[in-house]
Scaffold this motif. Structure first.
Motif, PDB file in Angstrom:
ATOM      1  N   UNK A  17       0.824  -1.208   0.000  1.00 11.36           N
ATOM      2  CA  UNK A  17       0.000   0.000   0.000  1.00 11.36           C
ATOM      3  C   UNK A  17       0.862   1.263   0.000  1.00 11.36           C
ATOM      4  N   UNK A  18       1.915   1.269   0.804  1.00 14.24           N
ATOM      5  CA  UNK A  18       2.799   2.441   0.875  1.00 14.24           C
ATOM      6  C   UNK A  18       3.490   2.685  -0.456  1.00 14.24           C
ATOM      7  N   UNK A  33       0.244   1.517 -11.596  1.00 14.98           N
ATOM      8  CA  UNK A  33       1.107   1.668 -10.427  1.00 14.98           C
ATOM      9  C   UNK A  33       1.071   0.436  -9.527  1.00 14.98           C
ATOM     10  N   UNK A  34      -0.067  -0.240  -9.430  1.00 19.30           N
ATOM     11  CA  UNK A  34      -0.154  -1.372  -8.520  1.00 19.30           C
ATOM     12  C   UNK A  34       0.718  -2.541  -8.979  1.00 19.30           C
ATOM     13  N   UNK A  35       0.779  -2.804 -10.274  1.00 17.11           N
ATOM     14  CA  UNK A  35       1.633  -3.892 -10.761  1.00 17.11           C
ATOM     15  C   UNK A  35       3.111  -3.577 -10.492  1.00 17.11           C
ATOM     16  N   UNK A  36       3.504  -2.352 -10.753  1.00 19.53           N
ATOM     17  CA  UNK A  36       4.877  -1.945 -10.477  1.00 19.53           C
ATOM     18  C   UNK A  36       5.144  -1.964  -8.975  1.00 19.53           C
ATOM     19  N   UNK A  37       4.145  -1.608  -8.192  1.00 19.22           N
ATOM     20  CA  UNK A  37       4.295  -1.610  -6.734  1.00 19.22           C
ATOM     21  C   UNK A  37       4.612  -3.004  -6.210  1.00 19.22           C
ATOM     22  N   UNK A  56       8.535   5.917   1.700  1.00 23.76           N
ATOM     23  CA  UNK A  56       7.636   6.074   0.550  1.00 23.76           C
ATOM     24  C   UNK A  56       6.844   7.377   0.662  1.00 23.76           C
ATOM     25  N   UNK A  57       6.389   7.694   1.851  1.00 21.04           N
ATOM     26  CA  UNK A  57       5.664   8.944   2.057  1.00 21.04           C
ATOM     27  C   UNK A  57       6.518  10.156   1.752  1.00 21.04           C
ATOM     28  N   UNK A  58       7.774  10.113   2.175  1.00 19.78           N
ATOM     29  CA  UNK A  58       8.680  11.240   1.928  1.00 19.78           C
ATOM     30  C   UNK A  58       8.975  11.389   0.431  1.00 19.78           C
ATOM     31  N   UNK A  59       9.174  10.270  -0.266  1.00 20.62           N
ATOM     32  CA  UNK A  59       9.395  10.346  -1.712  1.00 20.62           C
ATOM     33  C   UNK A  59       8.161  10.916  -2.410  1.00 20.62           C
ATOM     34  N   UNK A  60       6.980  10.454  -2.024  1.00 21.04           N
ATOM     35  CA  UNK A  60       5.747  10.915  -2.662  1.00 21.04           C
ATOM     36  C   UNK A  60       5.536  12.420  -2.468  1.00 21.04           C
ATOM     37  N   UNK A  61       5.959  12.926  -1.327  1.00 22.29           N
ATOM     38  CA  UNK A  61       5.805  14.356  -1.035  1.00 22.29           C
ATOM     39  C   UNK A  61       6.973  15.206  -1.532  1.00 22.29           C
ATOM     40  N   UNK A  62       7.993  14.564  -2.097  1.00 23.86           N
ATOM     41  CA  UNK A  62       9.159  15.298  -2.581  1.00 23.86           C
ATOM     42  C   UNK A  62      10.028  15.837  -1.469  1.00 23.86           C
TER      43      UNK A  62
END
Length: 76
Positions: A17-18, A33-37, A56-62
């Motif tokens: 999920x993350x 995105x889910x297949x790559x995840x 993952x959260x930090x990457x998503x937020x830049x």
């Protein structure tokens, strides 16, 4: 399900999920995105779940220091 080392399926689901949320932030087409995840989750599943979720959260937020291009998801 592929082999992975988290302590439970719930842990693997949390990692998946993350990673999915992170990849959706970088993808033009969230549908793939889910297949790559799944590939990312298999690679990250040996790490503690809270660390994966935070990263993952930090990457998503830049919000990753020294990252020069936030246009693309991080590679494994």
């Amino acid at each position: 399900m592929t082999s992975h080392t988290p302590s439970s399926r719930t842990d693997y689901a949390r990692v998946l999920a993350a990673v999915t949320r992170m990849l959706i932030a970088f993808r033009d087409r969230p549908s793939d995105a889910q297949e790559l995840a799944k590939v990312y989750a298999d690679g990250l599943s040996s790490y503690p779940v809270p660390f994966v979720e935070t990263a993952c959260g930090r990457f998503a937020l830049g919000k990753v220091p020294d990252r020069h291009n936030n246009a693309f998801a991080p590679s494994l």
